[in-house]
Motif scaffolding. Structure first.
Motif, PDB file in Angstrom:
ATOM      1  N   ARG A  74      32.999 -35.421   0.898  1.00  0.00           N
ATOM      2  CA  ARG A  74      33.389 -36.585   1.559  1.00  0.00           C
ATOM      3  C   ARG A  74      32.281 -37.675   1.261  1.00  0.00           C
ATOM      4  O   ARG A  74      31.006 -37.655   0.588  1.00  0.00           O
ATOM      5  CB  ARG A  74      33.652 -36.284   2.589  1.00  0.00           C
ATOM      6  CG  ARG A  74      34.254 -35.250   3.026  1.00  0.00           C
ATOM      7  CD  ARG A  74      34.279 -35.165   4.369  1.00  0.00           C
ATOM      8  NE  ARG A  74      33.320 -34.796   5.663  1.00  0.00           N
ATOM      9  CZ  ARG A  74      33.173 -34.930   7.067  1.00  0.00           C
ATOM     10  NH1 ARG A  74      33.447 -34.994   7.192  1.00  0.00           N
ATOM     11  NH2 ARG A  74      32.114 -34.294   7.257  1.00  0.00           N
TER      12      ARG A  74
ATOM     13  N   GLU B 217      28.654 -46.630  11.116  1.00  0.00           N
ATOM     14  CA  GLU B 217      28.484 -45.336  10.140  1.00  0.00           C
ATOM     15  C   GLU B 217      30.052 -44.584  10.014  1.00  0.00           C
ATOM     16  O   GLU B 217      31.492 -44.464  11.413  1.00  0.00           O
ATOM     17  CB  GLU B 217      27.605 -43.938  11.320  1.00  0.00           C
ATOM     18  CG  GLU B 217      26.740 -44.680  10.911  1.00  0.00           C
ATOM     19  CD  GLU B 217      25.396 -43.504  10.963  1.00  0.00           C
ATOM     20  OE1 GLU B 217      25.407 -42.162  10.581  1.00  0.00           O
ATOM     21  OE2 GLU B 217      23.896 -43.907  11.551  1.00  0.00           O
ATOM     22  N   GLY B 218      30.470 -44.215   9.066  1.00  0.00           N
ATOM     23  CA  GLY B 218      32.315 -43.713   8.654  1.00  0.00           C
ATOM     24  C   GLY B 218      32.070 -42.628   8.097  1.00  0.00           C
ATOM     25  O   GLY B 218      30.767 -41.936   7.896  1.00  0.00           O
ATOM     26  N   VAL B 219      32.970 -42.220   7.665  1.00  0.00           N
ATOM     27  CA  VAL B 219      32.872 -40.708   6.685  1.00  0.00           C
ATOM     28  C   VAL B 219      34.629 -41.697   5.878  1.00  0.00           C
ATOM     29  O   VAL B 219      35.660 -41.562   6.580  1.00  0.00           O
ATOM     30  CB  VAL B 219      33.262 -39.589   7.408  1.00  0.00           C
ATOM     31  CG1 VAL B 219      34.579 -39.480   8.918  1.00  0.00           C
ATOM     32  CG2 VAL B 219      33.436 -38.648   6.311  1.00  0.00           C
TER      33      VAL B 219
ATOM     34  N   TYR C 143      42.284 -43.578   9.948  1.00  0.00           N
ATOM     35  CA  TYR C 143      42.016 -44.423   8.681  1.00  0.00           C
ATOM     36  C   TYR C 143      42.077 -45.288   8.372  1.00  0.00           C
ATOM     37  O   TYR C 143      43.245 -45.582   8.460  1.00  0.00           O
ATOM     38  CB  TYR C 143      42.365 -43.142   7.987  1.00  0.00           C
ATOM     39  CG  TYR C 143      41.356 -41.631   7.968  1.00  0.00           C
ATOM     40  CD1 TYR C 143      40.107 -40.977   7.202  1.00  0.00           C
ATOM     41  CD2 TYR C 143      41.310 -40.867   8.626  1.00  0.00           C
ATOM     42  CE1 TYR C 143      39.310 -40.375   7.621  1.00  0.00           C
ATOM     43  CE2 TYR C 143      40.862 -39.313   9.414  1.00  0.00           C
ATOM     44  CZ  TYR C 143      39.356 -39.729   8.273  1.00  0.00           C
ATOM     45  OH  TYR C 143      39.162 -37.440   8.100  1.00  0.00           O
TER      46      TYR C 143
ATOM     47  N   ALA D 295      37.219 -40.011   2.539  1.00  0.00           N
ATOM     48  CA  ALA D 295      37.610 -38.601   1.517  1.00  0.00           C
ATOM     49  C   ALA D 295      38.578 -39.614   0.481  1.00  0.00           C
ATOM     50  O   ALA D 295      38.839 -40.815   0.682  1.00  0.00           O
ATOM     51  CB  ALA D 295      38.166 -38.217   2.543  1.00  0.00           C
TER      52      ALA D 295
ATOM     53  N   ASP E  49      29.880 -31.526   0.409  1.00  0.00           N
ATOM     54  CA  ASP E  49      31.397 -31.241   0.725  1.00  0.00           C
ATOM     55  C   ASP E  49      32.447 -32.175   0.177  1.00  0.00           C
ATOM     56  O   ASP E  49      34.035 -32.468   0.182  1.00  0.00           O
ATOM     57  CB  ASP E  49      31.502 -30.916   2.236  1.00  0.00           C
ATOM     58  CG  ASP E  49      32.079 -32.311   3.105  1.00  0.00           C
ATOM     59  OD1 ASP E  49      31.606 -33.588   2.352  1.00  0.00           O
ATOM     60  OD2 ASP E  49      32.446 -32.170   4.144  1.00  0.00           O
TER      61      ASP E  49
ATOM     62  N   ARG F 274      29.831 -40.505   2.348  1.00  0.00           N
ATOM     63  CA  ARG F 274      29.413 -41.448   4.225  1.00  0.00           C
ATOM     64  C   ARG F 274      29.117 -42.493   4.128  1.00  0.00           C
ATOM     65  O   ARG F 274      28.938 -43.343   3.299  1.00  0.00           O
ATOM     66  CB  ARG F 274      27.967 -40.495   4.569  1.00  0.00           C
ATOM     67  CG  ARG F 274      26.886 -40.982   5.832  1.00  0.00           C
ATOM     68  CD  ARG F 274      25.979 -40.022   5.880  1.00  0.00           C
ATOM     69  NE  ARG F 274      25.623 -40.405   7.066  1.00  0.00           N
ATOM     70  CZ  ARG F 274      24.049 -41.528   7.543  1.00  0.00           C
ATOM     71  NH1 ARG F 274      23.944 -41.571   5.727  1.00  0.00           N
ATOM     72  NH2 ARG F 274      23.622 -41.348   8.422  1.00  0.00           N
TER      73      ARG F 274
ATOM     74  N   VAL G 113      38.748 -44.205   4.909  1.00  0.00           N
ATOM     75  CA  VAL G 113      37.719 -44.151   5.947  1.00  0.00           C
ATOM     76  C   VAL G 113      37.559 -43.810   7.191  1.00  0.00           C
ATOM     77  O   VAL G 113      38.692 -45.354   7.715  1.00  0.00           O
ATOM     78  CB  VAL G 113      37.090 -45.868   5.189  1.00  0.00           C
ATOM     79  CG1 VAL G 113      35.029 -45.889   6.033  1.00  0.00           C
ATOM     80  CG2 VAL G 113      36.119 -44.871   3.873  1.00  0.00           C
ATOM     81  N   SER G 114      37.387 -43.606   8.033  1.00  0.00           N
ATOM     82  CA  SER G 114      37.639 -44.178   9.526  1.00  0.00           C
ATOM     83  C   SER G 114      36.383 -44.063   9.883  1.00  0.00           C
ATOM     84  O   SER G 114      35.184 -43.363   9.591  1.00  0.00           O
ATOM     85  CB  SER G 114      37.724 -42.387   9.742  1.00  0.00           C
ATOM     86  OG  SER G 114      38.072 -42.016  11.269  1.00  0.00           O
TER      87      SER G 114
ATOM     88  N   TYR H  25      27.014 -46.460   0.335  1.00  0.00           N
ATOM     89  CA  TYR H  25      27.628 -45.488   0.216  1.00  0.00           C
ATOM     90  C   TYR H  25      26.975 -44.050  -0.064  1.00  0.00           C
ATOM     91  O   TYR H  25      26.632 -44.520  -1.082  1.00  0.00           O
ATOM     92  CB  TYR H  25      29.142 -45.798  -0.960  1.00  0.00           C
ATOM     93  CG  TYR H  25      29.863 -46.732  -0.239  1.00  0.00           C
ATOM     94  CD1 TYR H  25      30.889 -46.706   0.483  1.00  0.00           C
ATOM     95  CD2 TYR H  25      29.250 -47.956  -0.285  1.00  0.00           C
ATOM     96  CE1 TYR H  25      31.480 -47.124   1.662  1.00  0.00           C
ATOM     97  CE2 TYR H  25      29.865 -49.481  -0.048  1.00  0.00           C
ATOM     98  CZ  TYR H  25      31.232 -49.098   1.030  1.00  0.00           C
ATOM     99  OH  TYR H  25      32.271 -49.835   1.495  1.00  0.00           O
TER     100      TYR H  25
ATOM    101  N   ASP I 259      28.499 -36.718  -0.039  1.00  0.00           N
ATOM    102  CA  ASP I 259      27.737 -35.532   0.747  1.00  0.00           C
ATOM    103  C   ASP I 259      28.595 -34.523  -0.232  1.00  0.00           C
ATOM    104  O   ASP I 259      29.054 -34.402  -0.995  1.00  0.00           O
ATOM    105  CB  ASP I 259      28.742 -35.350   1.807  1.00  0.00           C
ATOM    106  CG  ASP I 259      28.449 -36.495   3.036  1.00  0.00           C
ATOM    107  OD1 ASP I 259      27.279 -36.505   2.946  1.00  0.00           O
ATOM    108  OD2 ASP I 259      28.722 -36.422   4.059  1.00  0.00           O
TER     109      ASP I 259
END
Length: 131
Positions: free
Chosen positions: A16, A35-37, A58, A39, A14, A18, A51-52, A9, A12
């Motif tokens: 978010r 790999e996901g992102v 999500y 918020a 911005d 990663r 997480v998506s 983990y 980023d």
């Protein structure tokens, strides 16, 4: 079943998160990566994320136990009691810590008899990061 599994983990710029999950599947003799992102849901100092890994879909990541002193482990669940993970910085946790986490999860209503303990033995020719 994975012989070794990692979850990385990183935050980023911005805001978010990663997420990179990797698992070594010995039957196929290869690493698989997802790999996901993520918020934050609400305040960034509360361990609650969405997480998506698949576009607009999500799932919830909720930290329900955390080593606040050393940040050596966290116990995370999904939006229901169907998903539970114990994440650790090292391949092995003290058995007393594992027992305490499992006891807490059981008290919270998780089916702890279904937990899968990943075997973190080294994979020949591969480093801890899978590279």
């Amino acid at each position: 079943m994975y012989k070794r599994q990692t979850a990385d983990y990183s935050l980023d710029e911005d805001g978010r998160v990663r997420v990179v999950n990797r698992g070594y599947r010995s039957a196929d003799d290869q690493w698989e990566t997802a790999e996901g992102v993520g918020a934050f849901v609400g305040a960034t100092d509360v361990g609650r994320l969405k997480v998506s890994f698949f576009g607009p879909f999500y799932g919830g990541y909720n930290i329900i136990a955390l080593d606040k002193e050393n940040y050596s482990y966290a116990m995370v669940c999904g939006p229901s009691r169907s998903y539970l993970w114990v994440l650790a910085r090292e391949p092995r946790l003290d058995p007393a810590v594992i027992e305490a986490l499992v006891t807490r999860a059981r008290a919270l209503g998780f089916a702890t008899e279904q937990l899968i303990m990943v075997d973190h033995k080294p994979v020949d020719g591969l480093s801890g990061s899978g590279g």
